[in-house]
Enzyme design. Structure first.
Site, PDB file in Angstrom:
ATOM      1  N   GLU A   1       1.086  -1.157  -0.093  1.00  0.00           N
ATOM      2  CA  GLU A   1       0.288   0.058   0.614  1.00  0.00           C
ATOM      3  C   GLU A   1       0.698   1.387   0.127  1.00  0.00           C
ATOM      4  O   GLU A   1       0.310   2.041  -0.841  1.00  0.00           O
ATOM      5  CB  GLU A   1      -0.748   0.487   1.104  1.00  0.00           C
ATOM      6  CG  GLU A   1      -1.754  -0.768   1.379  1.00  0.00           C
ATOM      7  CD  GLU A   1      -1.742  -2.221   2.454  1.00  0.00           C
ATOM      8  OE1 GLU A   1      -2.621  -3.282   2.000  1.00  0.00           O
ATOM      9  OE2 GLU A   1      -0.258  -2.371   2.142  1.00  0.00           O
TER      10      GLU A   1
ATOM     11  N   PHE B   1     -13.440  -6.209  12.471  1.00  0.00           N
ATOM     12  CA  PHE B   1     -12.112  -6.765  12.282  1.00  0.00           C
ATOM     13  C   PHE B   1     -11.613  -5.780  11.047  1.00  0.00           C
ATOM     14  O   PHE B   1     -12.158  -5.243  10.173  1.00  0.00           O
ATOM     15  CB  PHE B   1     -12.280  -8.700  11.093  1.00  0.00           C
ATOM     16  CG  PHE B   1     -11.165  -8.511  10.723  1.00  0.00           C
ATOM     17  CD1 PHE B   1      -9.523  -9.247  11.056  1.00  0.00           C
ATOM     18  CD2 PHE B   1     -11.588  -8.645   8.739  1.00  0.00           C
ATOM     19  CE1 PHE B   1      -8.752  -9.472  10.297  1.00  0.00           C
ATOM     20  CE2 PHE B   1      -9.896  -9.263   8.658  1.00  0.00           C
ATOM     21  CZ  PHE B   1      -8.639  -9.004   8.279  1.00  0.00           C
ATOM     22  N   GLN B   2     -10.526  -5.596  11.178  1.00  0.00           N
ATOM     23  CA  GLN B   2      -9.772  -4.463   9.871  1.00  0.00           C
ATOM     24  C   GLN B   2     -10.413  -2.771  10.051  1.00  0.00           C
ATOM     25  O   GLN B   2     -10.716  -2.143   9.532  1.00  0.00           O
ATOM     26  CB  GLN B   2      -9.302  -4.753   8.746  1.00  0.00           C
ATOM     27  CG  GLN B   2      -8.093  -6.227   9.093  1.00  0.00           C
ATOM     28  CD  GLN B   2      -8.380  -6.099   7.105  1.00  0.00           C
ATOM     29  OE1 GLN B   2      -9.004  -6.274   6.066  1.00  0.00           O
ATOM     30  NE2 GLN B   2      -6.949  -7.032   6.874  1.00  0.00           N
TER      31      GLN B   2
ATOM     32  N   LYS C   1     -18.165  -0.520   3.685  1.00  0.00           N
ATOM     33  CA  LYS C   1     -18.875  -1.314   2.275  1.00  0.00           C
ATOM     34  C   LYS C   1     -20.215  -1.699   2.644  1.00  0.00           C
ATOM     35  O   LYS C   1     -20.768  -1.259   0.812  1.00  0.00           O
ATOM     36  CB  LYS C   1     -18.048  -2.514   3.513  1.00  0.00           C
ATOM     37  CG  LYS C   1     -18.736  -3.929   2.136  1.00  0.00           C
ATOM     38  CD  LYS C   1     -18.047  -5.011   2.801  1.00  0.00           C
ATOM     39  CE  LYS C   1     -17.313  -5.971   1.520  1.00  0.00           C
ATOM     40  NZ  LYS C   1     -16.517  -7.299   2.400  1.00  0.00           N
TER      41      LYS C   1
ATOM     42  N   MET D   1      24.255   8.461   5.215  1.00  0.00           N
ATOM     43  CA  MET D   1      23.959   9.887   5.470  1.00  0.00           C
ATOM     44  C   MET D   1      23.688  10.243   6.796  1.00  0.00           C
ATOM     45  O   MET D   1      24.479  10.973   7.654  1.00  0.00           O
ATOM     46  CB  MET D   1      22.655  10.960   5.247  1.00  0.00           C
ATOM     47  CG  MET D   1      22.270  12.514   5.851  1.00  0.00           C
ATOM     48  SD  MET D   1      23.345  13.462   4.848  1.00  0.00           S
ATOM     49  CE  MET D   1      22.104  13.559   3.113  1.00  0.00           C
TER      50      MET D   1
END
Length: 602
Positions: free
Chosen positions: A76, A138-139, A188, A502
């Site tokens: 993602e 969930f999620q 959803k 760096m």
């Protein structure tokens, strides 16, 4: 008078060449309205979307679109960085679509990066059904709350009938005023709900519309011109806000002969090879650019924000100069450095006005900065951008310089974050806007490879080179799979020093070279390159090569550029190289360091 919703012209009407696949009164799912209709109506042709349970309906809708193509990232974060690369290289909004929970939270770094660098993004996330919100489903993640401070605006869709407006408004928000990211979170059940869309809904942005900058006043522009005529040592300091006004900027410089220096974000807005260019200023800028600002009596800041990597110690930055600040975002004016004259306006409009005023003076326009230029040329000769060579070792600066020579400065460059990023900024000369893609304000490692994907998608046929470091490259190495599957002409020039370069440089300079987790190789076998980056390329069927000697570099880069499709070149460099010059954080121009490297003790 502030605009009302009715006074704002809606932009939800279909584009003239869009033919809907639905009858006017035919109902369709919310997901189809979002993708198949609303995004198509905004002219979207590419999205970077990764599916999940809460966004599966959107992906199903994508399959029914004959216009929009999804470029599937392998993570993602890769998707949002690719959308940024698309936006940065084209000027159009980048679109990414993700699922809820971890999919959405993987957006966060990209949204913050786009917010820092003023990049137009529209991010669409799936969300759990409304009835499950707040249950710890969930999620489930309240992504609107998570991202509120790192987006220009965000939306939570509660009514399927609002989708036409809610998808259209973000495109206007993302691209108007100071560009930035906008998020739309869609439960959803809204995606699944049937509705007949109303495309003629007015925007509800009256407060925002009233704050957009207006045309600059002639009085302010006349005042700026007057200051230019009075000055003996002017400098033009341009930032990312000038990327859309390159032609006006070049005309202004041509009319006045004023030296031009750029921020990291502004590179390309004025040609680096132009005789009037002082190249980049700031922490890793040229000595002569920083000298010019330090000695100037007039600093013209156009589309820049006086950030700490440019100014160093604020009290000493341009302390002798009168300051003119033109910016599209009123919040930036006076935030870090108080200007003597400020103009809240689009830089393009302001420059057009200033140029008109200058042109109207005709023969009277007699600006002579000969003495000032002689002073600056002396600094250029005394402190050029340079580097040392040690035997057969490959100087990373030379690799970038050679790439510029072999491409005639015409390719699109993306980078990760670190030393390689600064060398790419210093030694590749950028000719035009949107040719240089880098994570500036946020400094997000892992940006270069996925950003190159977005640039290649937005610019078919263009060659894109990701100049990367091994640390940054590893953070999104999985996107090699996307590059191969899409067969994108992306060349990866990896400056591989087996370290976080760096960090090592700062350890060398300020920590007595004490290494603290900056080595990325295998401590039990330091003589071998680890990991073997060529194996990553091989796994994704991308042709690759490794070089360790300077004498082999030209032929290797030529082969990289001549090979059709993607190519990976692993260039082994020393971790002892330092980016020079450097002004230490919080320092002033007098503190500039121009020599030394990791071979020296401090």
């Amino acid at each position: 008078m502030a605009a009302t919703a009715k006074e704002v012209t809606p932009t939800t009407s279909p584009s003239s060449d869009l033919v809907s696949r639905y009858a006017p009164e035919e109902s369709r799912k919310g997901a189809d309205i979002i993708i198949v209709e609303a995004l198509e109506r905004e002219g979207v042709m590419h999205v970077f979307a990764y599916p999940g349970e809460a966004s599966v309906e959107i992906h199903q809708a994508l399959t029914r679109s004959n216009v929009i193509r999804n470029v599937l990232p392998r993570h993602e974060q890769g998707g949002v960085f690719a959308a940024e690369g698309y936006a940065r290289s084209s000027g159009l909004p980048g679109i990414c679509i993700l699922t809820s929970g971890p999919g959405a939270t993987n957006l966060v770094t990209g949204l913050a990066d786009a917010m820092f660098d003023s990049i137009p993004l529209v991010a669409i996330t799936g969300q759990v059904p409304q009835r499950m919100i707040g249950t710890g489903a969930f999620q489930e993640t309240p992504i609107v709350e998570v991202t509120r401070s790192i987006t220009k605006h965000n939306y939570f869709v509660l009514d399927v009938n609002d989708i036409p407006r809610i998808v259209s408004e973000p495109f206007f928000l993302a691209t108007s005023g100071r560009p930035g990211p906008v998020l739309i979170d869609v439960p959803k059940d809204i995606q699944e709900q049937l509705a007949v869309p109303n495309w003629n809904q007015p925007f509800r942005l009256s407060g925002y519309m009233s704050r957009l900058p207006k045309e600059p006043s002639e009085a302010h522009l006349e005042q700026i011109v007057r200051l230019i005529f009075e000055s003996k040592k002017p400098v033009l300091y341009v930032g990312g806000g000038c990327l859309n006004s390159s032609e006006e900027l070049k005309r202004f410089a041509e009319l006045t002969g004023i030296p031009v220096t750029s921020t990291l974000m502004g590179l390309g807005s004025f040609p680096t090879s132009d005789p009037l260019s002082l190249q980049m200023l700031g922490m890793y800028g040229t000595v002569y650019a920083n000298y010019a600002v330090d000695k100037s009596d007039l600093l013209l800041s156009f589309g820049a924000r006086f950030d700490d990597h440019v100014t160093g110690k604020l009290e000493t930055f341009a302390s002798r100069a009168k300051i003119v600040h033109i910016d599209v975002d009123s919040a930036e004016i006076g935030k870090n450095k108080q200007p003597h004259v400020s103009v809240h306006s689009d830089v393009k409009l302001a420059l057009k006005g200033i140029n008109r005023t200058l042109e109207s003076k005709g023969a009277k326009l007699k600006l002579d900065y000969t003495a000032w230029w002689e002073e600056l040329i002396e600094q250029k000769v005394k402190y050029p951008l340079t580097y040392k060579t040690f035997g057969e070792a490959i100087p990373p600066q030379y690799a970038v310089q050679l790439l510029y020579e072999l491409t005639d400065g015409n390719v699109i460059i993306s980078t990760g974050v670190g030393q390689h990023q600064m060398w790419a900024a210093q030694f590749y000369k950028y000719k035009r806007p949107r040719q240089w893609l880098t994570s500036g304000g946020f400094g997000a490692m892992g940006f270069g490879l996925p950003a190159a994907i977005g640039a290649a998608v937005a610019n078919p046929g263009a060659v894109v080179v990701d100049i990367d470091g091994d640390g940054s490259f590893m953070m999104n190495v999985q996107e090699l799979a996307t590059i191969r599957v899409e067969n994108l002409p992306i060349k990866i020039l990896l400056l591989n020093n087996q370290h976080l370069g760096m960090v090592v440089q700062w350890e060398d300079r300020f920590c007595k070279a004490n290494r603290a987790d900056s080595y990325l190789g295998n401590p039990s076998n330091k003589s071998e390159v680890f990991p073997n980056m060529l194996k990553f390329a091989e796994a994704c069927e991308i042709p690759a090569a490794r070089i360790t000697k300077k004498e082999d570099l030209r032929e290797a880069i030529c082969k990289m550029l001549e090979t059709p499709g993607p190519y990976f070149l692993d260039v082994i460099i020393s971790h002892q190289e330092h980016v020079l010059p450097i002004i230490p954080r919080g320092g002033a121009f007098k503190d500039v360091i121009t020599d030394g490297d990791g071979r020296t003790k401090y």
